[in-house]
Design an enzyme around this catalytic site. Sequence first.
Site, mmCIF file in Angstrom:
data_model
loop_
_atom_site.group_PDB
_atom_site.id
_atom_site.type_symbol
_atom_site.label_atom_id
_atom_site.label_comp_id
_atom_site.label_asym_id
_atom_site.label_seq_id
_atom_site.Cartn_x
_atom_site.Cartn_y
_atom_site.Cartn_z
ATOM 1 N N ASP A 211 0.854 -1.185 0.000
ATOM 2 C CA ASP A 211 0.000 0.000 0.000
ATOM 3 C C ASP A 211 0.892 1.238 0.000
ATOM 4 O O ASP A 211 1.789 1.379 0.844
ATOM 5 C CB ASP A 211 -0.904 0.004 1.233
ATOM 6 C CG ASP A 211 -1.932 1.124 1.181
ATOM 7 O OD1 ASP A 211 -2.961 0.932 0.537
ATOM 8 O OD2 ASP A 211 -1.676 2.180 1.801
ATOM 9 N N ASN A 219 -0.780 13.162 -5.171
ATOM 10 C CA ASN A 219 -1.799 13.582 -6.135
ATOM 11 C C ASN A 219 -2.240 15.018 -5.883
ATOM 12 O O ASN A 219 -2.344 15.840 -6.800
ATOM 13 C CB ASN A 219 -3.021 12.652 -6.037
ATOM 14 C CG ASN A 219 -3.080 11.641 -7.174
ATOM 15 O OD1 ASN A 219 -2.530 11.854 -8.229
ATOM 16 N ND2 ASN A 219 -3.763 10.543 -6.938
ATOM 17 N N HIS A 224 -2.669 14.862 -10.828
ATOM 18 C CA HIS A 224 -2.964 13.452 -11.133
ATOM 19 C C HIS A 224 -1.946 12.833 -12.084
ATOM 20 O O HIS A 224 -1.703 11.625 -12.028
ATOM 21 C CB HIS A 224 -4.369 13.337 -11.724
ATOM 22 C CG HIS A 224 -5.451 13.584 -10.715
ATOM 23 N ND1 HIS A 224 -5.715 12.701 -9.688
ATOM 24 C CD2 HIS A 224 -6.316 14.615 -10.556
ATOM 25 C CE1 HIS A 224 -6.713 13.174 -8.951
ATOM 26 N NE2 HIS A 224 -7.085 14.339 -9.451
ATOM 27 N N ASP A 228 -0.080 9.285 -11.557
ATOM 28 C CA ASP A 228 0.042 8.202 -12.536
ATOM 29 C C ASP A 228 1.510 7.830 -12.764
ATOM 30 O O ASP A 228 1.863 6.648 -12.852
ATOM 31 C CB ASP A 228 -0.597 8.604 -13.861
ATOM 32 C CG ASP A 228 -2.122 8.633 -13.798
ATOM 33 O OD1 ASP A 228 -2.676 8.142 -12.790
ATOM 34 O OD2 ASP A 228 -2.743 9.156 -14.744
ATOM 35 N N ASP A 254 -3.976 2.553 -5.150
ATOM 36 C CA ASP A 254 -2.548 2.575 -4.833
ATOM 37 C C ASP A 254 -2.123 1.284 -4.142
ATOM 38 O O ASP A 254 -1.186 1.283 -3.346
ATOM 39 C CB ASP A 254 -2.220 3.787 -3.950
ATOM 40 C CG ASP A 254 -2.973 3.759 -2.629
ATOM 41 O OD1 ASP A 254 -3.922 2.952 -2.495
ATOM 42 O OD2 ASP A 254 -2.622 4.544 -1.723
#
Length: 347
Positions: A211, A219, A224, A228, A254
């Site tokens: 995680d 983010n 964003h 990515d 994630d």
Amino acid sequence: MDPILSQLSLSLNTARTIDQLIRPVLEMLGNITGMESTYLTNIELGQGLQHVRYARNNGEMQIPEGLSVPWEDTLCKRSLETGTLSTNQVSTLWGDSAAARQLGIKSYISAPVRSGDGGLLGTLCAASVHAVTISAETETLLQLFANIAANFIEREMLLENLQRANAKLATYALTDPLTALPNRRALFDELERLLAQAVRTSSSILVGVIDLDGFKQINDRHGHQAGDDFLQAIAQRLQSGLRATEMLGRMGGDEFLFIGSGPAWPGGGAPGALITEGEPASAARALQQRLSALTAGDYQLAGHRVVYGGASVGVVPLAPFGLHSADAVHLADSEMYVVKQARKQRT
């Protein structure tokens, strides 16, 4: 002509592949023309090559299957350009063909194999080192054979295209589009297979949940696109540290999942039992440290340098007996939350 048409009709009714059709056709063509070699070619105009795909040789001349020659030097090209379907004076008519001189071809007949839209797929040919007279009836039969071959080839091409499309769809269905890693479905399928294998070999399995702590902040702070980029970079780093028998995939968001074979565990165990001792437990601890270390470091994300302290990684060694994939992932997920809480307390 009637016996030939009857034989052709039988071949059409029984043939399921281009191979099953063409070999009898080449034999029929040899009997009709009296020539030593009959063959079907395919042509790659973009590369300037002609390939002999199927061949039948019954005499002095031998044209091997798999032979490739420059398209510019072929009798097929000259036949198409001049509209000359057949000749028994090759050396006089096309003496500039080195391939024809090398093979000693004196008589030749050829018909183009074309697709429904007129594209040139190949040629159906017969050749001989002897002078053979070709009748108009033989030329008509050759063109009929070429048209039938074209239909089978187009059907074969369509089937191949469908198979490739289906393979792509299957790959897409099992792949996470952002990271190109296996997705949740692929991971669970592989985990079920791994569990069954571990039962047969009396071995443990290792399951890990990864995680990405602080992903939301990345983010929010950098956008964003940076998020990515981060997911893709994490995937690449983790993937680079895997061994041949290990698999990593993205569960979603994630969160990533690791699955792999563990050391031998002949002791059996209750369904879903965690192994707390021995080699499997040691292997799980070592794997947890390895995966965690792979995620830590500097990242360039959408033009920003981000120093990342590492993900929360929970790895559990499990006895596979009576265990289902969902239960195995749940146990690893619980271990990951224990690690996450410990990391928060240290922070």
